[in-house]
Design a protein around this motif. Structure first.
Motif, PDB file in Angstrom:
ATOM      1  N   PHE A  90       0.827  -1.206   0.000  1.00  0.00           N
ATOM      2  CA  PHE A  90       0.000   0.000   0.000  1.00  0.00           C
ATOM      3  C   PHE A  90       0.864   1.260   0.000  1.00  0.00           C
ATOM      4  N   THR A  91       2.034   1.186   0.636  1.00  0.00           N
ATOM      5  CA  THR A  91       2.900   2.367   0.718  1.00  0.00           C
ATOM      6  C   THR A  91       4.070   2.325  -0.259  1.00  0.00           C
ATOM      7  N   LYS A  92       4.078   1.348  -1.150  1.00  0.00           N
ATOM      8  CA  LYS A  92       5.171   1.239  -2.109  1.00  0.00           C
ATOM      9  C   LYS A  92       5.202   2.469  -3.020  1.00  0.00           C
ATOM     10  N   ASP A  93       6.381   2.978  -3.272  1.00  0.00           N
ATOM     11  CA  ASP A  93       6.601   4.155  -4.142  1.00  0.00           C
ATOM     12  C   ASP A  93       5.951   5.426  -3.589  1.00  0.00           C
ATOM     13  N   THR A  94       5.678   5.457  -2.296  1.00  0.00           N
ATOM     14  CA  THR A  94       5.105   6.659  -1.698  1.00  0.00           C
ATOM     15  C   THR A  94       6.156   7.386  -0.858  1.00  0.00           C
ATOM     16  N   ILE A  95       5.834   8.619  -0.510  1.00  0.00           N
ATOM     17  CA  ILE A  95       6.603   9.349   0.505  1.00  0.00           C
ATOM     18  C   ILE A  95       5.823   9.263   1.802  1.00  0.00           C
ATOM     19  N   PHE A  96       6.465   8.780   2.833  1.00  0.00           N
ATOM     20  CA  PHE A  96       5.854   8.538   4.141  1.00  0.00           C
ATOM     21  C   PHE A  96       5.679   9.885   4.851  1.00  0.00           C
ATOM     22  N   VAL A  97       4.423  10.274   5.133  1.00  0.00           N
ATOM     23  CA  VAL A  97       4.122  11.555   5.757  1.00  0.00           C
ATOM     24  C   VAL A  97       3.410  11.305   7.094  1.00  0.00           C
ATOM     25  N   ALA A  98       3.862  11.983   8.137  1.00  0.00           N
ATOM     26  CA  ALA A  98       3.195  11.849   9.438  1.00  0.00           C
ATOM     27  C   ALA A  98       3.479  13.080  10.274  1.00  0.00           C
ATOM     28  N   VAL A 101       8.330   3.167  14.556  1.00  0.00           N
ATOM     29  CA  VAL A 101       7.497   2.091  15.081  1.00  0.00           C
ATOM     30  C   VAL A 101       7.207   1.069  13.983  1.00  0.00           C
ATOM     31  N   ILE A 102       6.842   1.547  12.797  1.00  0.00           N
ATOM     32  CA  ILE A 102       6.551   0.629  11.686  1.00  0.00           C
ATOM     33  C   ILE A 102       7.808  -0.120  11.264  1.00  0.00           C
ATOM     34  N   ARG A 103       8.925   0.571  11.183  1.00  0.00           N
ATOM     35  CA  ARG A 103      10.185  -0.114  10.852  1.00  0.00           C
ATOM     36  C   ARG A 103      10.510  -1.182  11.887  1.00  0.00           C
ATOM     37  N   GLY A 104      10.216  -0.857  13.159  1.00  0.00           N
ATOM     38  CA  GLY A 104      10.473  -1.829  14.216  1.00  0.00           C
ATOM     39  C   GLY A 104       9.629  -3.078  14.062  1.00  0.00           C
ATOM     40  N   GLU A 105       8.373  -2.926  13.663  1.00  0.00           N
ATOM     41  CA  GLU A 105       7.504  -4.088  13.439  1.00  0.00           C
ATOM     42  C   GLU A 105       8.037  -4.954  12.288  1.00  0.00           C
ATOM     43  N   PHE A 106       8.459  -4.308  11.213  1.00  0.00           N
ATOM     44  CA  PHE A 106       9.025  -5.077  10.091  1.00  0.00           C
ATOM     45  C   PHE A 106      10.325  -5.758  10.505  1.00  0.00           C
ATOM     46  N   GLN A 159      12.360  -8.225   8.255  1.00  0.00           N
ATOM     47  CA  GLN A 159      12.232  -7.507   6.989  1.00  0.00           C
ATOM     48  C   GLN A 159      12.707  -6.062   7.137  1.00  0.00           C
ATOM     49  N   HIS A 160      13.108  -5.477   6.029  1.00  0.00           N
ATOM     50  CA  HIS A 160      13.579  -4.089   6.024  1.00  0.00           C
ATOM     51  C   HIS A 160      12.524  -3.206   5.369  1.00  0.00           C
ATOM     52  N   TYR A 161      12.152  -2.139   6.057  1.00  0.00           N
ATOM     53  CA  TYR A 161      11.169  -1.194   5.525  1.00  0.00           C
ATOM     54  C   TYR A 161      11.842   0.163   5.393  1.00  0.00           C
ATOM     55  N   ASN A 162      11.812   0.726   4.173  1.00  0.00           N
ATOM     56  CA  ASN A 162      12.509   1.984   3.934  1.00  0.00           C
ATOM     57  C   ASN A 162      11.706   2.867   2.979  1.00  0.00           C
ATOM     58  N   ARG A 163      11.419   4.091   3.434  1.00  0.00           N
ATOM     59  CA  ARG A 163      10.701   5.047   2.601  1.00  0.00           C
ATOM     60  C   ARG A 163      11.292   6.442   2.819  1.00  0.00           C
ATOM     61  N   LYS A 164      11.180   7.312   1.803  1.00  0.00           N
ATOM     62  CA  LYS A 164      11.448   8.726   2.037  1.00  0.00           C
ATOM     63  C   LYS A 164      10.349   9.239   2.958  1.00  0.00           C
ATOM     64  N   LYS A 165      10.681  10.237   3.790  1.00  0.00           N
ATOM     65  CA  LYS A 165       9.673  10.668   4.755  1.00  0.00           C
ATOM     66  C   LYS A 165       9.637  12.190   4.905  1.00  0.00           C
TER      67      LYS A 165
END
Length: 493
Positions: free
Chosen positions: A81-89, A98-103, A108-114
């Motif tokens: 769902f968040t693939k190719d997105t910029i992570f905004v919060a 927190v999300i990276r910690g769950e992955f 698994q490795h989770y990496n997004r621009k933010k």
């Protein structure tokens, strides 16, 4: 860039440190061309109990998440769902970590621009009293329903982000924040980037302050800017919480590392910062003190304290203090009983010191005995050297110094190379008085051990002994030379 897909995200969690924070609810809204094109929200079973205070805040309890999917069951959905997105919060570091910690728990490795809407808001809507989501929405009239629930917070953040996009039509600010060289997303949400840019790359101390300008951390550095940034790049829970609470950074240049250590120690003593551990507890010192008993006899004793007071002499371990007390008792033919080396009130019977001249049996007069005690006290005081440690100042033409008077740290300061500085009195107009402590003593001892007598300026004192009956040999036996005293400072570290 307008066709870029943004993922506006909020998570609710079980609370606690980053490492142990588990997701209880997540909401993701996809924004393209300024409009919401899709949304995903779900409760998540955190596989642990939700604390009562978290339930009171979010309304999410253990029963609500009992039948919810575990993160492992929604991880693939979140990833795609968040693939190719910029992570905004709002306060992006929290949700993202927190999300990276769950992955990470799934291997698994989770990496997004933010992007952080707190930092963007501070830049594009400056001057507000608070940038928390609730108060920010209230200030600029954004509806914020169902606060502290993932979907309610995401809906408010979407409107906020749409406003920010309208204020940054050419996306110049957002592009700056996305530039990896700017490190904007790594900085604490409440700290203006300008404060970081203004930090010097020189030796000194820095103070992290909260919203009320209270010092929450004091540190020292050879390069202030580099060291401050290192706190924000650190992923440890303590460093994260420190960053979350930091609203302001102050600094003070010292010119060299010795003064940075001494000034840092003073700020820790003075402010007792929340995030400092070392030096917060005062260490025990041992002092040789003198007082007059009912007979008029001057007695010596060993005092234990955590605050430095005026005394005959101060030591930083009990063995060293006791040995010095025994030494002067023997050399000056004092009575062990009246030097607190014997607890009984009978005639002295110390295992080693046998040269008492009878004050405990009243075969020696009080006047004669007190003259010997005064001579011993004077000798101890003369044993405490006075010196200045000079070093690099804050500018090319400046000299920094730390001043030690009679064995005690008195303060630091700076003077111009053109100033004529020769005596202790010459230093005083340039000096900032400081409080001596176990920690300042340890800092100076360490410096002397590492650097030797380089850049030390000694101040000579006239020899004044009160007791004319003590011969030169006895005096020289107690009063160390400069070299002996210097060795003592270095060896007792």
């Amino acid at each position: 860039m307008h066709s870029q897909l943004f993922a506006i995200i909020d998570v609710e969690t079980t609370g606690g440190g980053i490492a142990g924070n588990r997701i209880t609810e997540i909401c993701i809204a996809l924004l393209k061309n300024g409009e919401v094109v899709d949304k995903y929200t779900t409760l998540v079973n955190p596989e642990r109990d939700i604390p009562q205070h978290i339930t009171a805040l979010t309304g999410i309890d253990n029963e609500m998440v009992a039948d919810a999917p575990r993160f492992i069951e929604v991880a693939e959905r979140i990833e795609s769902f968040t693939k190719d997105t910029i992570f905004v919060a709002h306060n992006v570091s929290f949700d993202y970590n927190v999300i990276r910690g769950e992955f990470r728990l799934l291997g698994q490795h989770y990496n997004r621009k933010k992007l952080c809407t707190v930092r963007l808001s501070r830049k594009l809507i400056p001057g507000l009293l608070s940038y928390s989501l609730g108060r920010l929405c209230s200030s600029i009239n954004i509806p914020h329903l169902n606060q502290h629930r993932a979907e309610g917070d995401v809906d408010a953040t979407v409107i906020l982000f749409q406003r920010l996009l309208s204020l940054d039509e050419d996306l110049s600010v957002i592009n700056t924040f996305l530039n990896p060289l700017s490190k904007q997303a790594t900085l604490p949400p409440h700290l203006p980037a300008e404060q970081i840019e203004e930090l010097p790359e020189e030796a000194g101390i820095y103070l992290f302050k909260n919203q009320k300008h209270k010092v929450i951390y004091a540190g020292k550095a050879k390069n202030i800017k580099k060291r401050v940034l290192s706190h924000f790049y650190d992923k440890k829970t303590k460093e994260y919480h420190l960053g979350q609470e930091t609203h302001f950074i102050d600094y003070e240049l010292t010119g060299n590392e010795l003064l940075a250590l001494l000034v840092e120690s003073e700020h820790i003593r003075k402010h007792y910062p929340k995030y400092n551990r070392a030096q917060k507890w005062p260490a025990t010192t041992y002092q040789i003190i003198s007082y007059e008993n009912q007979r008029g006899v001057i007695q010596l004793a060993l005092g234990k304290t955590k605050v430095l007071h005026d005394s005959v002499s101060t030591f930083y371990n009990r063995t060293e203090a006791t040995e010095k007390l025994e030494e002067i008792c023997e050399i000056f033919k004092l009575c062990p009983r009246f030097c607190a080396l014997q607890s009984s009130s009978e005639k002295c019977s110390h295992y080693r010191i046998k040269n008492c001249e009878g004050i405990c049996e009243e075969t020696e007069t009080v006047e004669e005995y007190n003259l010997k005690v005064q001579a011993a006290i004077q000798s101890l005081k003369e044993n405490n050297l006075s010196f200045a440690i000079q070093g690099k100042g804050r500018t090319e033409g400046e000299i920094a110094f730390a001043l030690v008077v009679d064995g005690q740290y008195r303060g630091f300061g700076f003077f111009d190379r053109s100033d004529s500085i020769c005596t202790i009195e010459d230093y005083e107009p340039f000096m900032k008085l400081q409080q001596a402590s176990y920690h300042t003593h340890a800092i100076i001892r360490s410096h002397l051990k590492k650097n030797g007598e380089r850049n030390l300026v000694y101040f000579e004192k006239p020899l004044q002994l009160a007791n004319h009956r003590i011969n030169t040999m006895k005096k020289s036996a107690l009063t160390d030379s400069k070299e002996d005293v210097f060795a003592h400072w270095g060896e007792t570290l």
